[in-house]
Design a protein around this motif. Structure first.
Motif, short mmCIF file in Angstrom:
data_model
loop_
_atom_site.label_atom_id
_atom_site.label_comp_id
_atom_site.label_asym_id
_atom_site.label_seq_id
_atom_site.Cartn_x
_atom_site.Cartn_y
_atom_site.Cartn_z
N THR A 21 0.95 -1.19 0.04
CA THR A 21 -0.13 0.04 -0.05
C THR A 21 0.90 1.35 0.04
OG1 THR A 21 -1.79 -1.14 1.10
CG2 THR A 21 -1.81 1.37 1.26
N ALA A 22 1.92 1.28 1.11
CA ALA A 22 2.78 2.33 0.87
C ALA A 22 3.41 2.71 -0.53
CB ALA A 22 3.98 2.13 1.94
N SER A 23 3.92 1.62 -0.97
CA SER A 23 4.68 1.65 -2.40
C SER A 23 3.67 2.11 -3.47
CB SER A 23 4.89 0.22 -3.00
OG SER A 23 5.49 0.24 -4.16
N ALA A 24 2.22 1.70 -3.42
CA ALA A 24 1.50 2.23 -4.44
C ALA A 24 1.25 3.67 -4.03
CB ALA A 24 0.03 1.57 -4.01
N VAL A 25 0.97 4.18 -2.79
CA VAL A 25 0.82 5.55 -2.54
C VAL A 25 1.81 6.66 -2.86
CG1 VAL A 25 0.77 7.19 -0.55
CG2 VAL A 25 -0.63 5.27 -0.51
N ILE A 26 3.21 6.00 -2.75
CA ILE A 26 4.26 6.87 -3.24
C ILE A 26 4.29 6.99 -4.47
CG2 ILE A 26 6.89 7.11 -3.14
CD1 ILE A 26 6.54 5.71 -0.30
N GLN A 27 4.09 5.76 -5.03
CA GLN A 27 4.27 5.90 -6.59
C GLN A 27 3.00 6.85 -7.31
OE1 GLN A 27 5.82 2.32 -8.99
NE2 GLN A 27 5.19 1.25 -6.96
N GLU A 28 2.00 6.60 -6.76
CA GLU A 28 0.77 7.41 -7.20
C GLU A 28 1.10 8.85 -7.15
OE1 GLU A 28 -2.78 8.06 -9.33
OE2 GLU A 28 -1.59 6.06 -9.09
N ALA A 29 1.48 9.17 -5.71
CA ALA A 29 1.78 10.67 -5.51
C ALA A 29 2.92 11.19 -6.58
CB ALA A 29 2.21 10.86 -4.31
N ARG A 30 4.00 10.63 -6.82
CA ARG A 30 5.06 10.99 -7.58
C ARG A 30 4.42 10.98 -8.98
NH1 ARG A 30 10.95 7.58 -6.26
NH2 ARG A 30 10.88 8.24 -4.18
N ALA A 31 3.83 10.22 -9.56
CA ALA A 31 3.27 10.49 -10.98
C ALA A 31 2.75 11.74 -10.99
CB ALA A 31 2.52 9.12 -11.31
N ARG A 32 1.97 12.12 -9.87
CA ARG A 32 1.14 13.24 -9.87
C ARG A 32 1.83 14.70 -9.58
NH1 ARG A 32 -4.76 12.40 -10.07
NH2 ARG A 32 -4.77 10.19 -10.72
N GLY A 33 3.28 14.53 -9.52
CA GLY A 33 3.95 15.55 -8.87
C GLY A 33 3.96 16.02 -7.52
N VAL A 34 3.59 15.23 -6.90
CA VAL A 34 3.45 15.41 -5.46
C VAL A 34 4.56 14.62 -4.37
CG1 VAL A 34 1.81 15.04 -3.23
CG2 VAL A 34 0.80 15.51 -5.39
#
Length: 418
Positions: A21-34
């Motif tokens: 879950t943490a991995s998905a959170v970080i990857q999704e946020a990075r993809a959105r510039g956050v």
């Protein structure tokens, strides 16, 4: 890059897939510039302003989190009280969030964590603070309301079912001259989901486990001993799966460890298998072996469920999307569309409908005699343990897990005694 930072924190007992879950959170946020900060040791890190800069980790390490058990940033059992009782801590939490430009707070945990996320969302709204608080589901106990299942449960359930089946083969082979009764203790304080999953190890009336003890039914020692005796006489041996939370009709835990309360206010449990084994030996004169897998149930990433892994990642991605869309005081939940074929989707649910609500096993899932599960329970449980989630192994024969650098960010506030 979007204006603002996202803070992610883990809470309570970790699971085989919480890092997914943490991995998905970080990857999704990075993809959105956050940018994503993580609180070291959960809410304690947020209160102490002990924050980790996840942008210092290479993408390879973040991806490797998906197959690494434990809690990459540290977790904690620490429950904030009401907004009035813990006003100073809530004020401190908001101060830390504002000092680091946090606009989105994701709290990954169980029931108590959902309650904390709800309170923080209410306080931010009341103070006019621009903050979206999102609860992210996790617990091997599977007792969160609204969501069909909880990420972490499917893998623990798979571990339980496999372990019980393998142990049963051992007992069956030795029963003639050795062990006649084997007792497996599963986690589960008030809800018997994990013990029930042990029932997937067998399907026929004589197949192990022949006895399952669930906290949803009052424990009756005389009835239990009579059942064990009858099974041994008929099958030659008996495998028992007992939830740690079984209690007598007056509500007394059979395995009250006498260790007081934990930080969540829960009675410290432990030793139900040993207690039952002693009673079987003393009253029935049978040779007994017992086991308490304890943390093994929640850390066994090597036998994780594919379904569980996919759902753990899905709620992480959905949590980021909900936060960035401006939602507040909600949780991404799993909704089952059908059993056969198994289909599911992610929806959003208010934290107010989840916090302080406990989902127990429905009566229709429990066999009439109270010692097993029904076909309806099997239909619910079976899809959750299906599929494998392979992970890389090293030349030493062991899984290749990742350890993050967890570089801290510079503190901006005065120290705080949490």
């Amino acid at each position: 890059m979007r204006q603002g930072t996202l803070l992610y924190a883990q809470s309570g007992g970790v699971t085989a897939v919480i890092n997914a879950t943490a991995s998905a959170v970080i990857q999704e946020a990075r993809a959105r510039g956050v940018k994503v900060l993580a609180a070291r040791n959960g809410i304690l890190g947020a209160l102490r302003e002990d924050l980790i800069d996840t942008s210092r980790e290479p993408i390879s390490a973040i991806r490797a989190l998906a197959h690494t058990p434990g809690g990459a940033f540290g977790s904690c059992r620490y429950k904030l009280k009401s907004l009035q009782q813990d006003a100073a801590r809530y004020d401190r939490l908001l101060a830390v969030l504002q000092a680091h430009g946090v606009r989105w707070f994701l709290y990954n945990g169980g029931n108590d964590s959902a309650d904390t996320a709800l309170k923080v969302s209410e306080l931010a709204r009341e103070r006019g603070v621009e903050l979206s608080c999102i609860g992210v589901p996790k617990t091997i106990d599977n007792d969160l309301a609204v969501t069909d299942t909880c990420p972490g449960f499917g893998s623990a359930a798979k571990y339980t079912a496999v372990s019980v089946r393998e142990a049963a083969l051992d007992v069956a082979a030795m029963a003639e001259t050795s062990t006649r009764v084997f007792i497996y203790e599963a986690m589960g304080r008030h809800a018997g989901w994990l013990a029930a999953a042990g029932g997937l190890a067998g399907s026929g009336p004589d197949e192990a486990p022949q006895v399952i003890l669930l906290p949803e039914r009052a424990y009756d020692e005389a009835a239990f001993l009579a059942k064990v005796r009858a099974v041994v006489d008929q099958v030659g041996y008996c495998v028992v799966v007992a939830s740690e939370g079984i209690a007598t009709a007056d509500g007394t835990f059979v395995a009250d460890a006498g260790g007081g309360k934990d930080s969540f206010g829960h009675t410290q449990l432990g030793g139900v298998a040993a207690h039952l084994a002693g009673r079987v030996k003393d009253q029935l004169g049978l040779k007994v072996h017992w086991t308490v897998p304890d943390y093994l149930q929640r850390s066994a990433r090597h036998i994780a469920s594919k379904t569980d892994l996919e759902q753990a990642q899905a709620v992480g991605r959905a949590a980021v999307r909900l936060a960035l869309a401006g939602h507040n005081g909600v949780m991404p939940v799993i909704v089952r569309s059908s059993d056969k074929p198994y289909r599911w989707k992610i929806e959003s649910a208010p934290l107010a409908k989840i916090a302080n609500h406990e989902k127990k096993m429905p009566a229709s899932f429990i066999r009439k005699d109270g010692f097993g599960i029904t076909d309806k329970a099997r239909a619910y449980l079976q899809p959750l343990i299906k599929g494998e989630a392979p992970l890389p192994y090293g030349p030493d024969g062991l899984p290749k897990y990742v350890t993050l650098k967890n570089v801290g960010v510079k503190k901006k506030l005065e120290p705080f005694d949490a």
